[in-house]
Motif scaffolding. Structure first.
Motif, PDB file in Angstrom:
ATOM      1  N   SER A 182     131.994  72.378  38.989  1.00  0.00           N
ATOM      2  CA  SER A 182     131.532  73.541  38.230  1.00  0.00           C
ATOM      3  C   SER A 182     130.660  73.067  37.082  1.00  0.00           C
ATOM      4  CB  SER A 182     132.715  74.342  37.681  1.00  0.00           C
ATOM      5  OG  SER A 182     132.264  75.383  36.821  1.00  0.00           O
ATOM      6  N   THR A 226     129.504  74.384  43.647  1.00  0.00           N
ATOM      7  CA  THR A 226     129.622  74.437  42.198  1.00  0.00           C
ATOM      8  C   THR A 226     129.711  75.885  41.753  1.00  0.00           C
ATOM      9  OG1 THR A 226     128.799  73.505  40.119  1.00  0.00           O
ATOM     10  CG2 THR A 226     127.155  74.437  41.630  1.00  0.00           C
ATOM     11  N   LYS A 227     129.946  76.085  40.463  1.00  0.00           N
ATOM     12  CA  LYS A 227     130.193  77.425  39.935  1.00  0.00           C
ATOM     13  C   LYS A 227     129.408  77.621  38.648  1.00  0.00           C
ATOM     14  CE  LYS A 227     134.992  76.483  41.220  1.00  0.00           C
ATOM     15  NZ  LYS A 227     134.857  75.006  41.051  1.00  0.00           N
ATOM     16  N   SER A 246     122.328  73.044  37.297  1.00  0.00           N
ATOM     17  CA  SER A 246     123.274  72.419  38.225  1.00  0.00           C
ATOM     18  C   SER A 246     122.543  71.614  39.282  1.00  0.00           C
ATOM     19  CB  SER A 246     124.157  73.487  38.881  1.00  0.00           C
ATOM     20  OG  SER A 246     125.082  74.017  37.962  1.00  0.00           O
ATOM     21  N   HIS A 254     132.014  82.139  38.797  1.00  0.00           N
ATOM     22  CA  HIS A 254     133.272  81.501  38.409  1.00  0.00           C
ATOM     23  C   HIS A 254     134.284  82.498  37.850  1.00  0.00           C
ATOM     24  CE1 HIS A 254     134.948  77.454  36.666  1.00  0.00           C
ATOM     25  NE2 HIS A 254     135.869  78.140  37.300  1.00  0.00           N
TER      26      HIS A 254
END
Length: 326
Positions: A52, A88-89, A120, A135
């Motif tokens: 994340s 990922t978040k 990211s 998220h």
């Protein structure tokens, strides 16, 4: 290793049934150890790594990014490509050092979604994020704006699959309905807290003081049964090591149902010669619901213990006892 397909469209991916959590890589877990765990995971056939953009802001009073940065260095040093699926978040990164996602989150506006996803991709060294989650929820932004912003990233080719975490079921369904109405890709992967033990729903959760929105309860289980295209990624399946060290059990698990479920768990562990944690992971991997346990590891030995659960076979009678215990 065993594998399962996540997603239903052109960006669907075949991933290992045990996902590796990288939350503390690059912070609490040093780079040498993190690289060793990642190498061992891939050697064993694992290909589904979770991180994340806010991991792990709480370790140094910052804003996060350490985990993504470490994974980027590892990917580049190993020449990793599309064979490794990285999730990922965004949405829960603190906007300033010293603050938290509970009082100062980046949120899910179109601007944040675009800018956070770009950061990211840069940290991870990826042209396209394989799986990107919302998220936490953001009630300050219209859901249509969030849905359209995620859809734009997929259309542009910078994101493959979309996922959601820690939101009420009705909010997830509303977002998916908005996406369907607009002809846009919707959430296909749900990441929620799920384990054999269940927390109380009438007391504040250690993680979610507003009402256990992050935990898989009967409503979420029913939703997964009704929507076969969805996959559940179960985070914290081992409750932070509480199955091995009961003193780590969170307070909201202190209720009469926990001892009964633990008793059955330990019976099955003795019968199979496995650890209680391995039984929990095996129970999730072979569950009737499409569950992929997501477990972290701070050492290669810990990872190897988790990997052994992939080949652990439970009998129908053991399954029934685990499911019925309460």
């Amino acid at each position: 290793m065993k594998y399962r397909t996540i997603g239903t469209g052109p960006h669907s991916r075949r991933v290992s049934v045990l996902a590796l959590g990288a939350m503390l890589f690059g912070s609490m877990t040093d780079e040498k150890t993190s690289f060793a765990v990642l190498d061992r995971y891939v050697e064993a056939g694992g290909n589904f790594i979770d991180t994340s953009d806010n991991y792990a802001f709480w370790t140094d009073g910052g804003q996060g990014g350490q985990s993504e940065q470490l994974l980027g260095r590892w990917r580049r040093s190993r020449g990793a490509g599309d064979e490794i699926v990285v999730a990922t978040k965004l949405g829960a990164r603190p906007l300033a050092p010293g603050t938290s996602y509970t009082d100062n989150p980046e949120g899910l506006s179109a601007k944040v979604i675009r800018e956070a996803s770009e950061r990211s991709r840069e940290r991870l060294g990826m042209e396209r994020l394989d799986l990107l989650y919302a998220h936490i929820d953001d009630h300050t932004v219209p859901q249509r704006e969030t849905v359209e912003a995620f859809g734009d990233l997929v259309a542009e080719g910078t994101v493959g699959l979309l996922g959601v975490s820690n939101q009420a079921v009705w909010r997830v369904e509303r977002a998916r309905a908005l996406a369907a109405q607009a002809g846009l890709p919707g959430y296909e992967v749900l990441q929620y807290h799920h384990s054999l033990l269940r927390p109380r729903s009438d007391v504040p959760s250690d993680l979610f003081p507003d009402g256990n929105l992050g935990h898989v309860g009967p409503e979420m289980a029913g939703y997964l049964r009704a929507e076969p295209g969805l996959t559940l990624v179960a985070y914290s399946p081992l409750l932070g090591g509480a199955y091995a060290r009961p003193e780590r059990l969170p307070g909201d698990y202190d209720h009469p149902g926990s001892p009964a479920r633990l008793a059955v768990l330990h019976e099955v562990a003795r019968e199979t010669g496995a650890t209680p944690g391995q039984v929990v992971l095996a129970w999730q991997i072979g569950h009737e619901l499409p569950i992929l346990p997501l477990a972290g590891a701070s050492s290669v030995a810990q990872l190897d213990e988790n990997l052994a659960a992939v080949d652990l076979e439970l009998s129908p009678e053991q399954w029934a006892r685990l499911d019925a215990a309460h």
